[in-house]
Design a protein around this motif. Sequence first.
Motif, PDB file in Angstrom:
ATOM      1  N   SER A 154       1.388  -3.755   5.445  1.00 22.04           N
ATOM      2  CA  SER A 154       0.920  -2.796   5.387  1.00 22.04           C
ATOM      3  C   SER A 154       0.560  -1.674   4.442  1.00 22.04           C
ATOM      4  N   LEU A 155       1.009  -2.090   3.502  1.00 20.78           N
ATOM      5  CA  LEU A 155       0.161  -2.049   2.429  1.00 20.78           C
ATOM      6  C   LEU A 155      -1.512  -2.436   2.178  1.00 20.78           C
ATOM      7  N   LEU A 156      -2.031  -4.081   3.400  1.00 17.93           N
ATOM      8  CA  LEU A 156      -3.384  -4.695   2.430  1.00 17.93           C
ATOM      9  C   LEU A 156      -4.125  -3.480   3.695  1.00 17.93           C
ATOM     10  N   ARG A 195     -10.437  -4.787   5.668  1.00 24.20           N
ATOM     11  CA  ARG A 195     -11.218  -4.963   7.128  1.00 24.20           C
ATOM     12  C   ARG A 195     -11.113  -4.664   7.574  1.00 24.20           C
ATOM     13  N   ILE A 196     -11.050  -4.144   8.790  1.00 25.90           N
ATOM     14  CA  ILE A 196     -10.485  -4.338  10.097  1.00 25.90           C
ATOM     15  C   ILE A 196     -10.408  -5.349  10.644  1.00 25.90           C
ATOM     16  N   THR A 197     -11.332  -6.482  10.779  1.00 20.88           N
ATOM     17  CA  THR A 197     -11.073  -7.172  11.480  1.00 20.88           C
ATOM     18  C   THR A 197     -10.335  -8.422  11.099  1.00 20.88           C
ATOM     19  N   ASP A 198     -10.279  -8.535  10.272  1.00 16.28           N
ATOM     20  CA  ASP A 198      -9.202  -9.634   8.621  1.00 16.28           C
ATOM     21  C   ASP A 198      -7.689  -8.620   8.939  1.00 16.28           C
ATOM     22  N   LEU A 208     -11.027  -7.288  -2.513  1.00 16.72           N
ATOM     23  CA  LEU A 208     -10.177  -7.257  -1.225  1.00 16.72           C
ATOM     24  C   LEU A 208     -10.940  -6.248   0.039  1.00 16.72           C
ATOM     25  N   ARG A 209     -12.129  -5.285  -0.368  1.00 18.12           N
ATOM     26  CA  ARG A 209     -12.433  -4.765  -0.161  1.00 18.12           C
ATOM     27  C   ARG A 209     -13.634  -5.463   0.894  1.00 18.12           C
ATOM     28  N   GLU A 210     -14.695  -6.140  -0.075  1.00 16.63           N
ATOM     29  CA  GLU A 210     -15.600  -6.680   0.104  1.00 16.63           C
ATOM     30  C   GLU A 210     -15.886  -8.491   0.604  1.00 16.63           C
ATOM     31  N   ASN A 211     -14.941  -9.290   0.364  1.00 22.84           N
ATOM     32  CA  ASN A 211     -14.800 -10.557   0.880  1.00 22.84           C
ATOM     33  C   ASN A 211     -13.416 -10.786   1.538  1.00 22.84           C
ATOM     34  N   ARG A 212     -13.542 -11.781   2.130  1.00 19.48           N
ATOM     35  CA  ARG A 212     -12.070 -12.525   2.513  1.00 19.48           C
ATOM     36  C   ARG A 212     -11.907 -13.410   2.103  1.00 19.48           C
ATOM     37  N   LYS A 213     -12.163 -13.104   1.168  1.00 19.07           N
ATOM     38  CA  LYS A 213     -11.198 -14.076  -0.387  1.00 19.07           C
ATOM     39  C   LYS A 213     -10.285 -13.366  -0.814  1.00 19.07           C
ATOM     40  N   GLY A 214     -10.760 -12.008  -1.189  1.00 21.09           N
ATOM     41  CA  GLY A 214      -9.513 -11.199  -1.460  1.00 21.09           C
ATOM     42  C   GLY A 214      -8.571 -10.883  -0.957  1.00 21.09           C
ATOM     43  N   PHE A 215      -9.075 -10.820   0.800  1.00 19.91           N
ATOM     44  CA  PHE A 215      -7.825 -10.201   1.655  1.00 19.91           C
ATOM     45  C   PHE A 215      -6.526 -12.003   1.707  1.00 19.91           C
ATOM     46  N   TYR A 216      -6.826 -12.978   1.537  1.00 23.26           N
ATOM     47  CA  TYR A 216      -6.241 -14.377   1.586  1.00 23.26           C
ATOM     48  C   TYR A 216      -5.989 -14.596   1.138  1.00 23.26           C
ATOM     49  N   LYS A 217      -5.944 -14.109  -0.146  1.00 23.62           N
ATOM     50  CA  LYS A 217      -5.280 -14.632  -1.285  1.00 23.62           C
ATOM     51  C   LYS A 217      -3.736 -13.915  -1.881  1.00 23.62           C
ATOM     52  N   MET A 233      -6.535  -6.892  12.002  1.00 22.64           N
ATOM     53  CA  MET A 233      -6.341  -7.393  12.928  1.00 22.64           C
ATOM     54  C   MET A 233      -6.090  -9.065  13.070  1.00 22.64           C
ATOM     55  N   VAL A 234      -6.921  -9.904  12.572  1.00 22.27           N
ATOM     56  CA  VAL A 234      -6.220 -11.471  12.644  1.00 22.27           C
ATOM     57  C   VAL A 234      -5.519 -12.152  11.930  1.00 22.27           C
ATOM     58  N   LEU A 235      -4.829 -11.760  10.764  1.00 21.61           N
ATOM     59  CA  LEU A 235      -3.566 -11.373   9.929  1.00 21.61           C
ATOM     60  C   LEU A 235      -2.476 -10.753  11.268  1.00 21.61           C
ATOM     61  N   VAL A 236      -2.529  -9.606  12.075  1.00 23.01           N
ATOM     62  CA  VAL A 236      -1.544  -9.604  12.958  1.00 23.01           C
ATOM     63  C   VAL A 236      -1.226 -10.447  14.118  1.00 23.01           C
ATOM     64  N   LEU A 237      -2.389 -10.973  14.444  1.00 24.18           N
ATOM     65  CA  LEU A 237      -2.978 -11.215  15.834  1.00 24.18           C
ATOM     66  C   LEU A 237      -1.565 -13.063  15.358  1.00 24.18           C
ATOM     67  N   LEU A 238      -2.327 -13.393  14.440  1.00 29.85           N
ATOM     68  CA  LEU A 238      -1.967 -14.448  13.537  1.00 29.85           C
ATOM     69  C   LEU A 238      -0.659 -14.429  13.235  1.00 29.85           C
ATOM     70  N   GLY A 239       0.125 -13.247  12.648  1.00 33.92           N
ATOM     71  CA  GLY A 239       1.749 -13.388  12.634  1.00 33.92           C
ATOM     72  C   GLY A 239       2.305 -13.668  14.000  1.00 33.92           C
TER      73      GLY A 239
END
Length: 404
Positions: A200-202, A208-211, A161-170, A213-219
């Motif tokens: 909140s949990l993520l 990562r802050i960029t991921d 989760l902390r190292e790449n976007r794959k772990g974030f978007y799963k 913020m993108v998620l919040v804006l998309l939501g």
Amino acid sequence: MANNEPQLSLFKRGLNWSLPSLLSDEHAPDMLLYDRSFVVAIVGLICFGFVMVMSASMPEATKLTGDPFYFMYRHVLYLVGCVIISYVVLKFEVSYWEKNSGMLMLAVLVLLIAVLFIGTSVNGARRWLSIGPIRIQVAEIAKFVFIVYMAGYLVRRHGELRENRKGFYKPIGVYGLFAVLILLQPDLGTVVVLFVCTVSLLFLAGARITDFMVLVLLGVATFVLLVLFEPYRMRRVTSFMDPWEDPFGSGYQLTQSLMAYGRGDWFGQGLGNSIQKLAYLPEAHTDFIFAVIGEELGFIGIIIVLSTLFFIAIRAIRLGNLCLKMQRPFESYVAYGVGIWICFQTVVNVGASIGMLPTKGLTLPFISYGGSSLWIMTAAVMLLVRIDHERRVSLVQAVQGRTS
């Protein structure tokens, strides 16, 4: 294991078990093997909810069935269910939830699909599965199970989760699947709750802050589009801004709710003396029960109820902090998730009834009428009680190990 048996039996009997000879002052708050104030607050709210449901539902019950106690009798059955659920949840170790979080998530997905085909439709929404005389709202189960699943995922994939976007978007993909199925019912309120818990949990897990913020804006963008392209949602949003523009149409429910608060003043009209519940305020015993509380118990009653709800939420978040310090990440994320869930749902329910937020159809935790919401909330907080119990037992065992 033999050393745990007397501790567990004392816990079940609710006794104040202490080890003054083993525990220093530093561990004095942990001498009790469960959080008594947390349990008392929950039981107090549930009992208060029963009283308010009985008060608020009598006119509606008389109108629909001729029996003023119809909803009260059903609520008693819900309370019996709460006792059974509490017993079952407290029996399972926390490790069971962590090991089976994936299977629980798959089971809920199956139920969410099933409800679209064989579910019971009420007021145009297909959200309930009927099992004999019992109707279960699957979206309520989804809230609880998704938090457990997210906690398990964040523990298993923390590095990814902390190292790449794959772990974030799963987990976002899993959330998206949940959201689509729930929107088909339709139930936008639950989707919003799940989104807030997910984000909140993520964030707490160190995404990562960029991921993030993108998620919040998309939501936010998705929420706006869902409102714009659905006329009844658009009416809800516009009517709450100025309900008096159409007080007998789209703004009717909110204007009646505001009248209830106005009549309540500081100390209320007295328990059972609400006028708005007499067929004026729709959903008086469910989504808008807080307005009846305001009318009957006044501003003082409102403050006491809100303080108790936020005490429970803050206690849950505090438990998350304590578990994190003891290197118990799964328990920590579950506690954080449940605390955020209770807090956010309270804010949305109250905000809708006072005209600060659009109506979302979310219940007031532990108080509103409805078996599914009450049962699932009970299961969630009982899991927190079990988490706290195991944390305290491990602390006692650690102290025993140092003194032996």
